[in-house]
Enzyme design. Sequence first.
Site, PDB file in Angstrom:
ATOM      1  N   LYS A  80       1.276  -1.147   0.027  1.00  0.00           N
ATOM      2  CA  LYS A  80      -0.179  -0.061  -0.168  1.00  0.00           C
ATOM      3  C   LYS A  80       1.071   1.077   0.572  1.00  0.00           C
ATOM      4  CE  LYS A  80      -3.959   1.898   3.041  1.00  0.00           C
ATOM      5  NZ  LYS A  80      -5.232   1.702   3.758  1.00  0.00           N
ATOM      6  N   SER A 155      -9.743   2.745   2.486  1.00  0.00           N
ATOM      7  CA  SER A 155      -9.135   2.671   1.875  1.00  0.00           C
ATOM      8  C   SER A 155      -8.344   1.772   0.635  1.00  0.00           C
ATOM      9  CB  SER A 155      -8.162   3.388   2.019  1.00  0.00           C
ATOM     10  OG  SER A 155      -7.498   3.135   3.765  1.00  0.00           O
ATOM     11  N   SER A 179      -9.807  -0.259   6.269  1.00  0.00           N
ATOM     12  CA  SER A 179      -9.688  -0.322   5.395  1.00  0.00           C
ATOM     13  C   SER A 179      -8.214  -1.449   4.848  1.00  0.00           C
ATOM     14  CB  SER A 179      -8.438   1.149   4.645  1.00  0.00           C
ATOM     15  OG  SER A 179      -9.808   2.144   5.181  1.00  0.00           O
TER      16      SER A 179
HETATM   17  N1  GLN Z   1     -13.376   3.960   5.857  1.00  0.00           N
HETATM   18  C1  GLN Z   1     -12.921   4.245   7.140  1.00  0.00           C
HETATM   19  C2  GLN Z   1     -12.358   6.142   7.124  1.00  0.00           C
HETATM   20  O1  GLN Z   1     -13.022   6.432   6.000  1.00  0.00           O
HETATM   21  C3  GLN Z   1     -11.624   3.871   7.200  1.00  0.00           C
HETATM   22  C4  GLN Z   1     -10.195   4.104   6.305  1.00  0.00           C
HETATM   23  C5  GLN Z   1      -8.927   3.334   7.128  1.00  0.00           C
HETATM   24  O2  GLN Z   1      -9.208   2.144   7.670  1.00  0.00           O
HETATM   25  N2  GLN Z   1      -8.120   4.080   6.763  1.00  0.00           N
HETATM   26  O3  GLN Z   1     -12.330   6.511   7.425  1.00  0.00           O
END
Ligand code: GLN
Length: 497
Positions: A80, A155, A179
Site C-alpha cells: 500500500k 482505503s 481499510s
Molecule cells: N473508511 C474509513 C475512513 O474513511 C476507514 C479508513 C481506514 O481504515 N483507513 O476513515
Amino acid sequence: MADLTRLTAAQTAEAIASGETSAVDVAQAHLDRIDAIDEKVHAFLHVDTEGALAAARAVDAKRAKGEELGPLAGVPLALKDIFTTEGVPTTVGSKILDGWIPPYDATLTRRLKEAGVVILGKTNMDEFAMGSSTENSAFGPTGNPWDLTRIPGGSGGGSSAALASFQAPLAIGTDTGGSIRQPAAVTGTVGVKPTYGAVSRYGMVAFSSSLDQGGPCARTVLDAALLHEAIAGHDPLDSTSVDAPVPAVVEAARNGDVRGLRVGVVKEFGGEGYQDGVMTRFHESVELLRELGAEIVEVSCPSFTYALAAYYLIAPSECSSNLARFDAMRYGLRVGDDGTHSAEEVTALTREAGFGAEVKRRIMLGTYALSSGYYDAYYGSAQKVRTLITRDFERAFGDVDVLVSPTTPTTAFPIGERADDPMAMYLADLCTIPSNLAGNAAMSLPCGLAPEDGLPVGLQIIAPALADDRLYRVGAAVESAFTARWGHPLLEEAPTL
Ligand code: GLN
C-alpha cells in the site's frame, strides 16, 4: 510449472526453496500479469520492476549459495502506497506528495526486504487512507476484479484488487476504521487488522495515530499468518509499538480447530441496512462454526451503536493535527513559490491544490471538533464513547473467546454510487470501526458469494488484544471446512480478467 500467479504464498515459497522454480521467474510472471491486466484494474500506482527483479535475484543467489531462506523468501507482494520505500515514490494517493521520494524505508518495508519478500510496487488507495472505496485517490479509482464497475473497497482497494486479480499473492494494508477488512470482504480475500501496536507505524504516513494499524492481506489464512509473522514485533522507533512476543499466528493457522471455543454473535450487527445475501452467508458461517464444535452465544454490545459517530470525530481530529505537516516546506508539492507570495500564502495555495475534497472535509471537521468551546462537546464525548466501547468488548470477552459478525453490511457497490454521499460511504465501516476504537485484533475472510449479486461476502472474526492467534485458529477452521463443502470463492470462482 503451472501458472505461477495462481499459487499461494506458502506454495510459492516452497517451490522456490525446493528449486522447482526461481524467485526471478516468479517475479517475472507477476510483472507480466501486471503488464497484461493492470491497465483495466488499476491496482498499482507505481510498479518497481527493477527493484523487484533485483530482490528476486538476491533470493536466488542466496539459495545458490546454500543459505537458508525464510518462509516468504521470493514471494511477491503489493505494498500500500502509505509505507515509505527508500528511492521509490510514496504518494498516499495524494497530489500533495507529488514528486517526493522517501530517503528511508518504513520499519515494515525493511522487515519485508529482510524476509526476502519481493516488493512489486505501490498500490492505489483513498487519499491519506480516508475512504471506503478507493474513489478518493487523486490518481483515479481501482476496479473490483469481480466486476470492474464496482469498488474494491477502501482505503486499501489497490491491495485487495491486486490479490483478487492474481497480480500478487500477498499485500499490505492499513486499517484505521476498516481499510484492511472491508476491502478484503468485498474482493473475497483475507485481511487482518492486528492488535493496535503489533505492527510498527514508523514510516507509515499518519492519518489517525491512535487508530492506524498496518497488517497482512492475502488469499488464504495461512498466507496472511506467514506475512503477519514477518511484519509484526516490537520496534523502538514507534513509541506505541507493543513490547510483547508476537502471538503464534502461523501455528494457529496450521491448526484450525474450534472445538470447545466460545463464539459470540454480536447482536447489534445485523437487521436493517444489511443486505439479505450478506446475512444469509453470515448465518451459514455461524452454523458451520457450530457444526465444527464451537459453542455459539449471542452477545450484546450496546455502545457499538455510537461507534461510527465517535470514530468520525476522533479520526478527523487526529488527522487535522497529523496533516498540518504538509505545509509546502517539507515534502512534495509546492504551489505559488514565485516570489510574489508569502510563505503562508504558499502553504495555503499548496494545501488548496494538493488535498482532495474528502481530506479537506476531515481537516475542517477535526479542527472544528478540537476548537476551544467545542472540544468537550465533540472530541471529549467521542473519547468517552470510546471507553464505553472498550468496556463492551471487555465484558463480551469475559464470556466468549472470539466475536463474529459480517464484515460489511453490503457487497461491493458500484463506483460512483456513494461518491457524493459521505454518510452512505461511512456506513461501509459500521462493523469494523469498534475494533479500531478498542485496539483489539480482527480478521475478514471470505464466506461465499451473495446469492442476489454473486459478489463476495466477508466474515469478521474479532479477538481480544494480543490474542491475534485466535483469529487464525478460527479463520483456518472456517476456511478449510468452507472450502471442503462449498469450494473456495476466490480460488475457484473468481472471474478471469
Ligand atoms: N473508511 C474509513 C475512513 O474513511 C476507514 C479508513 C481506514 O481504515 N483507513 O476513515
